[in-house]
Design a protein around this motif. Structure first.
Motif, PDB file in Angstrom:
ATOM      1  N   ALA A 247       3.319  12.065   3.850  1.00 30.72           N
ATOM      2  CA  ALA A 247       2.770  11.776   2.473  1.00 30.72           C
ATOM      3  C   ALA A 247       2.239  12.699   1.450  1.00 30.72           C
ATOM      4  N   VAL A 248       1.619  13.636   1.846  1.00 31.69           N
ATOM      5  CA  VAL A 248       1.465  14.794   0.721  1.00 31.69           C
ATOM      6  C   VAL A 248       2.590  15.526   0.299  1.00 31.69           C
ATOM      7  N   LYS A 249       3.510  15.568   1.217  1.00 25.66           N
ATOM      8  CA  LYS A 249       4.902  16.388   0.875  1.00 25.66           C
ATOM      9  C   LYS A 249       5.578  15.661  -0.069  1.00 25.66           C
ATOM     10  N   ILE A 250       5.705  14.038   0.035  1.00 22.97           N
ATOM     11  CA  ILE A 250       6.519  13.252  -0.827  1.00 22.97           C
ATOM     12  C   ILE A 250       6.015  13.251  -2.284  1.00 22.97           C
ATOM     13  N   MET A 251       4.574  13.313  -2.397  1.00 19.56           N
ATOM     14  CA  MET A 251       3.861  13.335  -3.658  1.00 19.56           C
ATOM     15  C   MET A 251       3.627  14.447  -4.433  1.00 19.56           C
ATOM     16  N   VAL A 282      -0.429   3.693   3.255  1.00 19.51           N
ATOM     17  CA  VAL A 282      -1.474   3.776   3.007  1.00 19.51           C
ATOM     18  C   VAL A 282      -2.042   5.216   2.353  1.00 19.51           C
ATOM     19  N   PHE A 283      -1.494   6.305   3.016  1.00 17.67           N
ATOM     20  CA  PHE A 283      -1.761   7.566   2.560  1.00 17.67           C
ATOM     21  C   PHE A 283      -1.067   7.879   1.079  1.00 17.67           C
ATOM     22  N   VAL A 284       0.145   7.370   0.978  1.00 11.18           N
ATOM     23  CA  VAL A 284       1.025   7.801  -0.387  1.00 11.18           C
ATOM     24  C   VAL A 284       0.189   6.886  -1.437  1.00 11.18           C
ATOM     25  N   ASN A 285      -0.433   5.673  -1.084  1.00 12.43           N
ATOM     26  CA  ASN A 285      -0.873   4.893  -2.167  1.00 12.43           C
ATOM     27  C   ASN A 285      -2.127   5.490  -2.565  1.00 12.43           C
ATOM     28  N   ILE A 286      -3.097   5.725  -1.895  1.00 17.50           N
ATOM     29  CA  ILE A 286      -4.107   6.607  -2.096  1.00 17.50           C
ATOM     30  C   ILE A 286      -4.023   7.881  -2.886  1.00 17.50           C
ATOM     31  N   HIS A 314     -10.339  12.045   4.433  1.00 16.32           N
ATOM     32  CA  HIS A 314     -10.927  12.243   3.205  1.00 16.32           C
ATOM     33  C   HIS A 314     -10.010  12.671   2.061  1.00 16.32           C
ATOM     34  N   PHE A 315      -9.984  11.811   0.663  1.00 15.58           N
ATOM     35  CA  PHE A 315      -9.285  12.277  -0.343  1.00 15.58           C
ATOM     36  C   PHE A 315     -10.187  12.348  -1.409  1.00 15.58           C
ATOM     37  N   GLN A 316     -10.337  13.570  -1.830  1.00 16.50           N
ATOM     38  CA  GLN A 316     -11.423  14.054  -2.866  1.00 16.50           C
ATOM     39  C   GLN A 316     -10.625  14.544  -4.250  1.00 16.50           C
ATOM     40  N   ASP A 317     -10.765  13.802  -5.272  1.00 12.60           N
ATOM     41  CA  ASP A 317     -10.131  14.056  -6.338  1.00 12.60           C
ATOM     42  C   ASP A 317     -11.045  14.408  -7.544  1.00 12.60           C
ATOM     43  N   THR A 318     -10.540  15.138  -8.735  1.00 18.97           N
ATOM     44  CA  THR A 318     -11.573  15.541  -9.728  1.00 18.97           C
ATOM     45  C   THR A 318     -11.036  14.892 -10.903  1.00 18.97           C
ATOM     46  N   GLY A 319     -10.623  13.457 -10.819  1.00 16.93           N
ATOM     47  CA  GLY A 319     -10.217  12.683 -12.179  1.00 16.93           C
ATOM     48  C   GLY A 319     -11.500  12.014 -12.637  1.00 16.93           C
ATOM     49  N   GLN A 342       1.551   1.112 -14.559  1.00 14.06           N
ATOM     50  CA  GLN A 342       1.511   2.253 -13.473  1.00 14.06           C
ATOM     51  C   GLN A 342       0.767   1.449 -12.175  1.00 14.06           C
ATOM     52  N   GLY A 343       0.295   0.308 -12.226  1.00 13.46           N
ATOM     53  CA  GLY A 343       0.045  -0.495 -11.289  1.00 13.46           C
ATOM     54  C   GLY A 343      -0.334  -2.080 -11.532  1.00 13.46           C
ATOM     55  N   LEU A 344      -0.004  -2.691 -10.321  1.00 12.20           N
ATOM     56  CA  LEU A 344      -0.177  -4.186 -10.501  1.00 12.20           C
ATOM     57  C   LEU A 344      -1.725  -4.623  -9.776  1.00 12.20           C
ATOM     58  N   GLY A 345      -2.290  -3.814  -8.994  1.00 11.87           N
ATOM     59  CA  GLY A 345      -3.735  -4.066  -8.706  1.00 11.87           C
ATOM     60  C   GLY A 345      -3.818  -4.632  -7.199  1.00 11.87           C
ATOM     61  N   LEU A 346      -2.606  -4.187  -6.551  1.00  5.04           N
ATOM     62  CA  LEU A 346      -2.313  -4.775  -5.254  1.00  5.04           C
ATOM     63  C   LEU A 346      -2.362  -3.541  -4.416  1.00  5.04           C
ATOM     64  N   GLY A 347      -2.462  -2.231  -4.503  1.00  6.84           N
ATOM     65  CA  GLY A 347      -2.410  -1.033  -3.819  1.00  6.84           C
ATOM     66  C   GLY A 347      -3.713  -1.167  -2.761  1.00  6.84           C
ATOM     67  N   LEU A 348      -4.837  -1.006  -3.037  1.00  3.74           N
ATOM     68  CA  LEU A 348      -5.803  -1.004  -2.508  1.00  3.74           C
ATOM     69  C   LEU A 348      -6.075  -2.325  -1.567  1.00  3.74           C
ATOM     70  N   PRO A 349      -6.153  -3.484  -1.911  1.00  2.00           N
ATOM     71  CA  PRO A 349      -6.048  -4.643  -0.989  1.00  2.00           C
ATOM     72  C   PRO A 349      -5.313  -4.584   0.106  1.00  2.00           C
ATOM     73  N   ILE A 350      -3.939  -4.267  -0.160  1.00  2.00           N
ATOM     74  CA  ILE A 350      -2.914  -4.046   0.804  1.00  2.00           C
ATOM     75  C   ILE A 350      -3.169  -2.918   1.777  1.00  2.00           C
ATOM     76  N   CYS A 351      -3.652  -1.915   1.340  1.00  2.00           N
ATOM     77  CA  CYS A 351      -4.382  -0.688   2.299  1.00  2.00           C
ATOM     78  C   CYS A 351      -5.515  -0.925   3.242  1.00  2.00           C
ATOM     79  N   ARG A 352      -6.216  -1.979   2.577  1.00  2.23           N
ATOM     80  CA  ARG A 352      -7.267  -2.439   3.359  1.00  2.23           C
ATOM     81  C   ARG A 352      -6.902  -3.450   4.450  1.00  2.23           C
ATOM     82  N   LYS A 353      -5.900  -4.247   4.201  1.00  2.00           N
ATOM     83  CA  LYS A 353      -5.396  -5.105   5.037  1.00  2.00           C
ATOM     84  C   LYS A 353      -4.532  -4.521   5.985  1.00  2.00           C
ATOM     85  N   ILE A 354      -3.869  -3.383   5.836  1.00  4.14           N
ATOM     86  CA  ILE A 354      -3.368  -2.647   6.864  1.00  4.14           C
ATOM     87  C   ILE A 354      -4.131  -2.006   7.861  1.00  4.14           C
ATOM     88  N   LEU A 355      -5.385  -1.280   7.290  1.00  5.46           N
ATOM     89  CA  LEU A 355      -6.177  -0.621   8.098  1.00  5.46           C
ATOM     90  C   LEU A 355      -7.101  -1.792   9.077  1.00  5.46           C
TER      91      LEU A 355
END
Length: 390
Positions: A247-251, A282-286, A314-319, A342-355
């Motif tokens: 996931a890190v490599k592809i991004m 999930v990793f790619v989305n985050i 953990h994923f820590q950014d400086t945004g 850039q987004g439709l607002g479905l990424g994090l809800p779907i990530c939570r469902k997967i987890l």
């Protein structure tokens, strides 16, 4: 007149007292009988399957509900509970290790849903609890409680399906709206380019604008396709370390374009944990969310650790960070803090469902101007595989 004199009453009390003391001495000298670990209520009337087991998961006692649950003919005494459940060797060792922990610390543990086949061709979902023996002096014994959650799991799956269909219906309307505007623009720019075909510069300008509109439509359709079946695990599985590294490599290409420095520090123990491939998404989305929060450069630090009971990534950014109001809405479908397509607002809800399939958690901490920290917590129970699968 009283029928007994004071002297008679005293002698009666004294005789009774001597009799009680004699009985107490006899009871103290009698060899202690082994206590029954599972009471008659648990044995006959308790609806959940209960087994008293040794450190190797061999059954010492079992109630009638467990015999019915396991579809077993005859007594369970001396049988290997892990074999009766059809657990693989890795899952068997994981269950033993957790039982040893429960016995050593005298604390109960509740495990993620156990997926197994108690009948040929029929999948069952069991709730599993491990508790110390009810007799503290009985070292090396624990109690396993099993509850059939198959019907509840089916209802959950149906609910997820209905939620997904509702999301897809709303998404279709959203996509229709999103496609309509750029499609109209593309049509107009192509019409203008056709009219100005004798002016190469104007034609190039109109075609460039039309290309931008087509790109926007392409991004919208990709979002729709990636959301088409987010809860279905892909057929391939891999270890947690490889999925995180991939996931890190592809991004990294996007990170390099945005001048974002990405560092990954992951425990080698993650390589021992087998999971379904859906955690890769999930990793790619985050990571994608973190990069979109740093369009002009920054740092993203990814850490993966294995603790005594949990796996933490953990994923820590400086945004730019998120406000308290934004934090309260990020898990709502179609809510997005991003601009444009850039987004439709479905990424994090779907990530939570997967987890949720892994009994995992998705935690987000953020403050405006101080970046965002996203944490994935997974229970440390052998091969996760969505649920413990047999």
């Amino acid at each position: 007149d009283f029928p007994f004199a004071p002297r008679d009453l005293f002698l009666g009390w004294l005789a009774g007292r001597l009799l009680v003391e004699a009985l107490e001495r006899i009871e103290a000298d009698r060899p202690a009988e082994p206590a029954i670990a599972l009471g008659s209520f648990l044995q006959e009337h308790f609806s959940q399957g209960v087994a008293l087991v040794d450190r190797d998961l061999r059954v010492i006692q079992a109630n009638s509900a467990l015999i019915r649950l396991l579809r077993h003919r005859g007594r369970l005494i001396g049988e290997d509970l892990a074999s009766l459940l059809g657990l693989a060797s890795g899952q068997r060792e994981s269950l033993k290790n957790i039982l040893h922990w429960v016995i050593e610390h005298q604390e109960a543990r509740e495990l993620p849903t156990l997926k197994c086949s108690l009948e040929e061709g029929k999948t069952h979902y069991l709730g599993v609890r491990l508790i110390p023996s009810l007799q503290p002096l009985k070292a090396g014994q624990g109690i396993v409680m099993l509850e059939d959650l198959s019907e509840l799991e089916k209802l959950k799956q149906r609910l997820h399906l209905y939620e997904h269909l509702a999301i897809m219906g709303k998404l279709s309307l959203c996509v229709a709206h999103e496609l309509n505007n750029p499609l109209d623009g593309v049509y107009r720019y192509l019409t203008l380019a056709q009219r100005k075909k004798d002016d190469p510069q104007e034609v190039e300008r109109y075609l460039t604008e039309a290309q931008k509109g087509l790109h926007k439509m392409s991004m919208t359709i990709r979002s729709l396709m990636s959301s088409a079946n987010p809860l279905k695990a892909p057929p391939t599985a891999d270890n947690l370390l490889h999925l995180l590294q991939d996931a890190v490599k592809i991004m990294m290409f996007q990170a390099s374009d945005q001048r974002v420095q990405v560092t990954l520090h992951a425990s080698p123990e993650l390589k021992e944990i087998e999971v379904d491939g859906d955690l890769y998404h999930v990793f790619v989305n985050i990571i994608k969310n973190a990069l979109q929060a740093m369009p002009h450069g920054g740092k993203l630090k990814v850490d993966g650790t294995v603790g005594a009971q949990d796996i933490a990534i953990h994923f820590q950014d400086t945004g730019s960070g998120l406000s308290t109001e934004e934090l309260g809405q990020i898990f709502q479908p179609f809510y997005s803090t991003k601009n444009g397509t850039q987004g439709l607002g479905l990424g994090l809800p779907i990530c939570r469902k997967i987890l949720e399939r892994y009994a995992g958690q998705l935690l987000v901490e953020s403050q405006p101007g101080q970046g965002t920290r996203v944490t994935i917590l997974l229970p440390k129970i052998g091969d996760l595989g969505g649920t413990l699968e047999a």
